[in-house]
Design a protein around this motif. Structure first.
Motif, short mmCIF file in Angstrom:
data_model
loop_
_atom_site.label_atom_id
_atom_site.label_comp_id
_atom_site.label_asym_id
_atom_site.label_seq_id
_atom_site.Cartn_x
_atom_site.Cartn_y
_atom_site.Cartn_z
N LEU A 201 37.86 40.33 45.36
CA LEU A 201 39.03 41.14 45.71
C LEU A 201 38.76 42.09 46.87
O LEU A 201 39.57 42.23 47.77
CB LEU A 201 39.51 41.94 44.50
CG LEU A 201 40.70 42.86 44.73
CD1 LEU A 201 41.90 42.08 45.25
CD2 LEU A 201 41.06 43.60 43.44
N ALA A 202 37.61 42.76 46.87
CA ALA A 202 37.35 43.77 47.90
C ALA A 202 36.73 43.19 49.16
O ALA A 202 36.97 43.69 50.26
CB ALA A 202 36.43 44.87 47.33
N ILE A 203 35.94 42.13 49.02
CA ILE A 203 35.14 41.68 50.16
C ILE A 203 35.98 40.98 51.23
O ILE A 203 35.76 41.17 52.42
CB ILE A 203 33.98 40.76 49.70
CG1 ILE A 203 33.00 40.54 50.85
CG2 ILE A 203 34.49 39.45 49.13
CD1 ILE A 203 32.33 41.81 51.34
N ALA A 259 33.00 34.52 44.94
CA ALA A 259 34.30 33.92 44.63
C ALA A 259 34.35 33.53 43.15
O ALA A 259 33.32 33.24 42.53
CB ALA A 259 34.53 32.69 45.51
N TYR A 260 35.55 33.52 42.60
CA TYR A 260 35.74 33.24 41.17
C TYR A 260 35.26 31.84 40.80
O TYR A 260 35.60 30.88 41.48
CB TYR A 260 37.22 33.39 40.84
CG TYR A 260 37.55 33.15 39.39
CD1 TYR A 260 37.43 34.17 38.45
CD2 TYR A 260 37.96 31.89 38.96
CE1 TYR A 260 37.73 33.94 37.11
CE2 TYR A 260 38.27 31.66 37.62
CZ TYR A 260 38.14 32.69 36.71
OH TYR A 260 38.43 32.47 35.38
N PRO A 261 34.49 31.71 39.73
CA PRO A 261 33.84 32.76 38.92
C PRO A 261 32.57 33.25 39.62
O PRO A 261 31.73 32.46 40.03
CB PRO A 261 33.51 32.05 37.61
CG PRO A 261 33.31 30.62 38.01
CD PRO A 261 34.22 30.37 39.19
N ALA A 262 32.45 34.55 39.77
CA ALA A 262 31.39 35.15 40.59
C ALA A 262 30.00 34.89 40.03
O ALA A 262 29.77 34.97 38.82
CB ALA A 262 31.62 36.65 40.71
N LYS A 335 46.91 35.70 36.39
CA LYS A 335 45.52 35.28 36.30
C LYS A 335 44.71 35.99 37.39
O LYS A 335 45.25 36.39 38.42
CB LYS A 335 45.41 33.77 36.48
CG LYS A 335 46.05 32.98 35.34
CD LYS A 335 45.88 31.49 35.53
CE LYS A 335 46.51 30.71 34.37
NZ LYS A 335 46.37 29.24 34.55
N GLU A 336 43.41 36.12 37.14
CA GLU A 336 42.57 36.88 38.06
C GLU A 336 42.64 36.33 39.48
O GLU A 336 42.79 37.10 40.44
CB GLU A 336 41.12 36.88 37.58
CG GLU A 336 40.17 37.63 38.52
CD GLU A 336 38.77 37.75 37.97
OE1 GLU A 336 37.87 38.13 38.74
OE2 GLU A 336 38.57 37.47 36.78
N VAL A 341 44.10 36.41 45.32
CA VAL A 341 44.65 35.71 46.48
C VAL A 341 45.91 36.41 46.99
O VAL A 341 46.12 36.52 48.20
CB VAL A 341 44.94 34.24 46.14
CG1 VAL A 341 45.68 33.55 47.29
CG2 VAL A 341 43.63 33.50 45.85
N ARG A 342 46.74 36.91 46.10
CA ARG A 342 47.95 37.60 46.53
C ARG A 342 47.62 38.90 47.25
O ARG A 342 48.28 39.25 48.24
CB ARG A 342 48.86 37.85 45.32
CG ARG A 342 49.53 36.57 44.83
CD ARG A 342 50.22 36.72 43.50
NE ARG A 342 50.82 35.45 43.09
CZ ARG A 342 51.40 35.23 41.92
NH1 ARG A 342 51.47 36.20 41.02
NH2 ARG A 342 51.91 34.04 41.63
N PHE A 343 46.62 39.61 46.78
CA PHE A 343 46.19 40.82 47.48
C PHE A 343 45.58 40.46 48.83
O PHE A 343 45.72 41.22 49.80
CB PHE A 343 45.19 41.60 46.62
CG PHE A 343 45.84 42.49 45.59
CD1 PHE A 343 46.99 42.09 44.93
CD2 PHE A 343 45.29 43.71 45.26
CE1 PHE A 343 47.59 42.90 43.97
CE2 PHE A 343 45.88 44.53 44.31
CZ PHE A 343 47.04 44.12 43.66
#
Length: 361
Positions: A201-203, A259-262, A335-336, A341-343
């Motif tokens: 999310l942040a990277i 990336a998911y799953p990290a 979902k996570e 992705v939306r952010f």
């Protein structure tokens, strides 16, 4: 280092003059950081796993996060090493702006490393106390703000620039500039840290924003482009494009593992450092408002925490199901990877708006 070697070789072989171009070195910095992280990353993750440096997960959050317990953290150290090595290889080491950004990044990274180490290795749930963390962030932020303010050689270097307008700039004076710089650096550092709660999310926003700031830095440091686009000319600021390239490359490589799953988490060591780096670069190139626009996701995440705390203390009620905001949407049923992705998409749109200020003035 490589720049100095290329300049020495260019005395006899003209082809090496190409390495004097900032744009080329910014691209090479991005690629170097990317390759370095790909090579070193797996070994670092294995070491973190072997030392059992695993993430603790709150049991009052989304239940899907419980499976993340034990995932290696402090992976932000990989980003910092990659940025440092790459910057030393490709940047002009006689440029003071490069050293300002690099030292601020490492200093905030050190604060985050101590916090992570106490939490994960020493099993101290408090880590570095909030008061101590804020104190050291403030010491570094004020120190950097004072240096930039009193080493400025042109009035434009301490003016408050309003984007979308050619000639709207307000002189802040030394005190005003120091105060604003302090809040931008410390605020951005903590905002990125609060956002770093989901895989990737942040990277990715950090990568996009650093790339955009590299463009602003290049324009601000180029006399012709700065004049044409109505930007303040800041000699030496163009070299920041190289360190921005290093941040983008290191961030993209880290995303490969995050990336998911990290496979690894950034931890405070990475989040605090990257936020401080973005804030420092924005201050140097005089684009604080543009950073606010492009980092809209970071801003909203921070505001969600502030509003949640204020509401609960004043009324006993919560505005969001959980703060920061990304957890609110998870508890609503997203979902996570949908949240992430939306952010990312929102950040991409905001970065494009920020870049539009290059010409829409």
């Amino acid at each position: 280092m490589l720049l100095e070697l290329a300049q020495w070789l260019a005395k006899d072989i003209r082809a090496f003059n190409v390495f004097n171009y900032i744009t080329l070195r910014a691209v090479l910095a991005c690629l170097t950081a990317l390759v370095f992280s790909f090579v070193v990353g797996p070994a670092m993750i294995r070491k973190l796993t072997a030392y059992k440096i695993g993430q603790a997960v709150r049991d009052d959050g989304p239940q899907t996060h419980l499976g993340k317990a034990g995932t290696p953290t402090m992976g932000g150290a990989l980003i910092l090493v990659s940025i440092t090595v790459t910057t030393l290889l490709w940047a002009d080491l006689e440029n003071r702006f490069v050293w300002i950004v690099l030292l601020v990044t490492l200093a905030f990274g050190a604060i985050g490393w101590i916090d992570d180490y106490r939490k994960v290795v020493e099993r101290n749930p408090r880590g570095l106390s909030a008061r101590s963390k804020f104190f050291w962030q403030s010491v570094i932020g004020i120190g950097v703000a004072c240096y930039v303010a009193f080493s400025a050689t042109l009035p434009a270097q301490t003016q408050f620039i309003v984007p979308f307008f050619k000639e709207i700039a307000y002189p802040l004076g030394a005190i005003g500039f120091i105060a604003m710089t302090y809040f931008v650096i410390v605020g951005t550092s903590n905002a990125v840290n609060l956002t770093d709660g989901l895989d990737g999310l942040a990277i990715m926003p950090t990568v996009m924003i650093s790339g955009a700031l590299g463009i602003f830095g290049y324009v601000a440091g180029h006399a012709v482009f700065a004049k044409y686009l109505g930007f303040p000319f800041i000699p030496g600021a163009g070299e920041l494009a190289v360190i921005c390239g290093a941040i983008a490359g290191a961030g993209l490589a880290f995303l490969w593992f995050n990336a998911y799953p990290a496979e690894v988490f950034m931890g405070d060591v990475g989040a605090l450092a990257l936020g401080a780096a973005l804030g420092t670069i924005a201050v140097i190139v005089r684009q604080e408002i543009v950073l606010l626009i492009m980092g809209g996701v970071f801003v909203v995440e921070t505001l969600s925490v502030m509003l949640q705390v204020a509401s609960y203390k004043l009324t006993g009620k919560r505005i969001f199901r959980m703060a920061p905001l990304h957890h609110h949407y998870e508890l609503k049923g997203w979902k996570e990877n949908q949240v992430v992705v939306r952010f990312w998409i929102i950040t991409m749109m905001l970065v494009l708006v920020g870049l539009s200020t290059l010409k829409l003035r």
